[in-house]
Scaffold this active site. Structure first.
Site, PDB file in Angstrom:
ATOM      1  N   HIS A  63       0.812  -1.213   0.000  1.00  0.00           N
ATOM      2  CA  HIS A  63       0.000   0.000   0.000  1.00  0.00           C
ATOM      3  C   HIS A  63       0.846   1.264   0.000  1.00  0.00           C
ATOM      4  O   HIS A  63       0.589   2.213  -0.755  1.00  0.00           O
ATOM      5  CB  HIS A  63      -0.941   0.000   1.211  1.00  0.00           C
ATOM      6  CG  HIS A  63      -1.774   1.245   1.312  1.00  0.00           C
ATOM      7  ND1 HIS A  63      -1.389   2.340   2.067  1.00  0.00           N
ATOM      8  CD2 HIS A  63      -2.936   1.595   0.707  1.00  0.00           C
ATOM      9  CE1 HIS A  63      -2.291   3.288   1.945  1.00  0.00           C
ATOM     10  NE2 HIS A  63      -3.232   2.878   1.126  1.00  0.00           N
ATOM     11  N   CYS A  97      34.403   3.275 -24.553  1.00  0.00           N
ATOM     12  CA  CYS A  97      33.559   3.082 -23.371  1.00  0.00           C
ATOM     13  C   CYS A  97      34.295   3.481 -22.099  1.00  0.00           C
ATOM     14  O   CYS A  97      33.804   3.262 -20.995  1.00  0.00           O
ATOM     15  CB  CYS A  97      33.070   1.643 -23.275  1.00  0.00           C
ATOM     16  SG  CYS A  97      34.404   0.423 -23.160  1.00  0.00           S
TER      17      CYS A  97
END
Length: 818
Positions: free
Chosen positions: A428, A777
């Site tokens: 919830h 990279c």
């Protein structure tokens, strides 16, 4: 009688246009029963009372006039005022009986439903459905009551009346005021639906997108044993499954991620009425609550439901669904479906928002948990343990509690962040925080014990699933980019990514794929065990801890058995420990590859050094101690070594699974730290042995260019590899003769040195000449804008950057290219 004058309508008589008549939930159930059952989606049958029936009940004894008087001085910001008026209205409704003609129709329909299922009194779920709920941007989910396993005439009528009174729970009254709905403009429909016996099977929730990032190409399924209320209350960490839609539609078993939850208890029906908790056996705890076949069935239904609603609405309509498995028949059912209310908003797709801590020094969190959302908040801690204490909460405070429920919504609305001891991403607290757009950390286990009232803390949910709480007010910045205004460059801009948890969010960046996906994070954080310890598990387990006989590992058997226990604790449910490694590595890579599909995702095989491998569970059994691991047994030299080859074989099988079983052919493989051409040939041959054949199904194999030999013999390396990806960190280290782990000489290490620039020019030229891929990279273009400009000028095909520098670098390069 016209439809809008009836007291009762069967699901097959309504569709999604009937929200004003039977509310969002019931209209959606009718839509599915009417249109999707013929497409294979199973929905339990039932009927609903209409808004006409609701007003017939309310006006029977002039209840609306009495309620107006009670609400005449309503002040939802005053918790006591809200609670008193809500209680009065509910009592008023419960004191009055349902009109006889309406009661008669409800019972006649119930008997007809019972007859359909060949029972005298069938068990039903009695659910509320408001005529203003589940609208995009205003979800009333969880605001009203539900009664399960209701049987018999009297019990049904009582449940219906309780549902009607729940229109005026404190949370529902508050929510209507906050969303500008008049209290008496909303009617309530009650759905009576055949009960699915999930209490003796399993149930859960399902979304046709990733709930945290809004990534639309996956389906997320959460599930646990018993009734779904246990997940909502945060009593368990549910099993979690991600399914990749594009491959699901092509017929692949596209379950790209399976995470076993912590399922120690469940809710079942109490014979005396209501529900009760029940312990789950140790045997069932280590099993998934769904089989792969069932996961795929639910996924196909989710895809069908989303497609149907999207076509109806004329735009993409992600869906929030509830599913249940019947323990008596072993059949699956969809018991609810509603539009997802957060990521369906069009604006969110045009903007990219980044939250970043500004602290220059490394700070350690005082607590961690599962992050919900991607924001950061600062505030004073306020611990609340019961509804009776809600009035003590002040706007802007951080709510700290064990777990929330719908009664807590009034204070959740004014909290700057929420922290709970219990719960998962489908509890919830997580659901409401997501809708409110505030950061939330669930499952911290000890927040209510460690945090103190009124202390200032910073809640950071910006870095994937691993949320952090820092002591004090840590400065942070929020950057929002209009993606439509980000220019497109000729040079491809890719991303360096190690963490699957942030892959879906990172996919929204302006990018051309992933230039470097590292396996190391997946191995160290998700697997945590040395691959050879898994490969030799049976041998390790056979060593008797009570004997001191010498063994080839040169440590005591008792220590080895401690390692075995750690392996057993992590690999719950796996008899074949090698398969655990293959599955988890393939899933981690698959999540990244799915996020960027069909763009290239360049996956680098493991590049741990010996000291890093020793840090994994069981690592000391297989790793030598080296004086300089940076220049030692790493990269390609490991893979063909007879001692490590079995582990490399497992890596290859994991990548084969990601490409062939999951269908992610956008995965490109890359070999790190390949010192010689001969090493490259050996690794290519070894990959084929374990099922990864260069060229088959378009498989490309790149090599890292990070050693001077790669530059000097570039033409020869490019004869056997499909391209280069430059690792500027190691290339700088080895070209300038610097140990980059040595702090005394790091000031010499600089990728902008003329030596490195000369090498990069040579490599780019060699790749262009042979028409092979050339990218970088390494960290340099992320750190140095001028260095990125240099690479663009030299014609490099792609630059792969850290996610937080992508937009900044694009904007910088765009100015230069004008």
């Amino acid at each position: 009688m016209k439809k809008n004058k009836k007291y009762i309508l069967w699901f097959k008589e309504v569709n999604k246009e009937d929200v004003g008549l039977v509310g969002g939930k019931n209209a959606s159930l009718g839509e599915m029963v009417s249109n999707l059952s013929k497409k294979g989606v199973s929905v339990p049958n039932g009927f609903a009372t209409t808004s006409f029936a609701f007003w017939h009940f309310m006006n029977n004894k002039k209840l609306t006039d009495k309620i107006k008087i009670i609400f005449s001085d309503l002040d939802v910001d005053n918790i006591k005022n809200l609670q008193e008026r809500g209680k009065k209205v509910r009592k008023l409704i419960l004191r009055n009986s349902i009109p006889k003609d309406l009661e008669k129709e409800i019972l006649e329909s119930y008997h007809k439903l019972s007859k359909e299922y060949k029972e005298k009194f069938t068990d039903v779920a009695v659910r509320t459905s408001a005529t203003a709920e589940d609208l995009p941007g205003a979800s009333f989910a969880g605001q009203y009551s539900t009664y399960l396993n209701v049987r018999g005439d009297r019990e049904l009528i009582n449940a219906v009346k309780k549902c009607l009174s729940s229109l005026f729970t404190d949370r529902a009254i508050f929510y209507r005021v906050q969303n500008n709905f008049n209290q008496l403009d909303v009617a309530l429909s009650v759905g009576i639906q055949k009960m699915v016996r999930s209490d003796i099977a399993s149930s859960g929730v399902m979304f046709s997108l990733d709930t945290e990032s809004g990534f639309k190409d996956v389906i997320l399924i959460n599930g646990s044993y018993g009734l779904g209320e246990m997940i909502v209350q945060g009593g368990v960490t549910p099993d979690e499954f991600y399914i990749f839609k594009p491959m699901l539609r092509k017929g692949y078993p596209a379950i790209i991620s399976k995470n076993l939850g912590k399922k120690e208890q469940k809710f079942v029906y109490n014979k005396k009425g209501g529900i009760k908790k029940q312990e789950i056996s140790a045997k069932d705890q280590i099993k998934f609550c769904l089989t792969d076949k069932e996961i795929l069935t639910l996924s196909k239904w989710a895809d069908i439901i989303e497609k149907h609603y999207s076509e109806k609405m004329g735009k993409w309509m992600p869906m929030d669904m509830e599913w249940a498995k019947d323990g008596k028949t072993n059949k699956l059912f969809i018991v609810q479906a509603r539009p997802e209310t957060i990521h369906s908003k069009e604006e969110s797709k045009n903007y990219y928002e980044e939250c970043q801590l500004k602290s220059s020094k490394q700070i350690s969190p005082i607590l961690t948990g599962v992050a919900v959302g991607n924001k950061i908040a600062v505030g004073k801690v306020k611990k609340i343990f019961s509804v009776s204490k809600l009035k003590k909460f002040r706007k802007g405070e951080i709510l700290v509690t064990k777990m929330t429920d719908p009664d807590w919504v009034p204070i959740m609305k004014i909290a700057s962040a929420i922290i709970t001891d219990e719960g998962s991403r489908s509890c919830h607290a997580a659901i409401v925080s997501r809708e409110l757009g505030i950061p939330c950390l669930v499952g911290t286990k000890s927040a209510t014990e460690i945090l103190k009232d009124n202390e200032v803390v910073t809640v950071d949910c910006s870095q994937g699933l691993n949320g952090k709480i820092f002591q004090g007010d840590v400065p942070f910045v929020v950057k929002k980019y209009n993606l439509k205004k980000i220019p497109k460059l000729k040079t491809k801009i890719m991303i360096n990514l190690a963490v699957p948890d942030i892959a879906f969010k990172s996919s929204f960046l302006p990018q051309d794929g992933v230039g470097l996906a590292r396996e190391e994070f997946i191995i160290s954080e998700k697997i945590r065990i040395h691959p050879l310890a898994l490969y030799h598990y049976k041998e390790l387990k056979s060593l008797n801890s009570k004997t001191q006989a010498p063994n080839k590992f040169n440590i005591q058997n008792s220590e080895i058995q401690n390692i075995v226990k750690q392996i057993d604790d992590i690999t719950l449910g796996y008899k074949d420990k090698k398969q655990f490694f293959i599955d988890k590595l393939s899933e981690g890579v698959a999540v990244i590859a799915s996020a960027f599909y069909p763009k290239d995702v360049i996956v680098r095989f493991s590049d741990f050094k010996t000291n890093e491998y020793r840090g994994l569970i069981g690592g000391e059994l297989f790793e030598p101690k080296e004086s300089n691991p940076m220049l030692g047994w790493r990269g390609a030299s490991r893979y063909y070594d007879s001692k490590f080859e079995p582990a490399f074989g497992m890596e290859c099988k994991a990548m084969k699974k990601a490409r062939e079983v999951f269908g992610l052919k956008n995965i490109v493989m890359m070999i790190p730290f390949c010192r010689t051409v001969e090493e490259g040939k050996k690794v290519i041959k070894l990959m084929k042995k374990y099922g990864l054949e260069q060229g088959k199904d378009g498989l490309r194999v790149y090599v890292m260019c990070e050693i001077p030999s790669n530059v000097i013999l570039a033409d020869k390396f490019l004869e056997i590899f499909d391209g280069f990806s430059i690792g500027s960190n190691d290339l700088t280290q080895l070209s300038l003769g610097i140990d980059r782990d040595n702090a005394n000489i790091t000031h010499i290490s600089d990728e902008r040195d003329d030596t490195i620039k000369e090498m990069l020019q040579r490599v780019i030229y060699s790749c262009k000449k042979k028409k092979k891929y050339c990218g970088i990279c390494g960290q340099a273009p992320s750190d140095y804008p001028k260095f990125a400009e240099f690479l663009m000028e030299k014609g490099i095909e792609s630059m792969s950057l850290s996610p937080d520098t992508v937009i900044k670098t694009i904007l910088s390069l765009a100015k230069k290219s004008k």
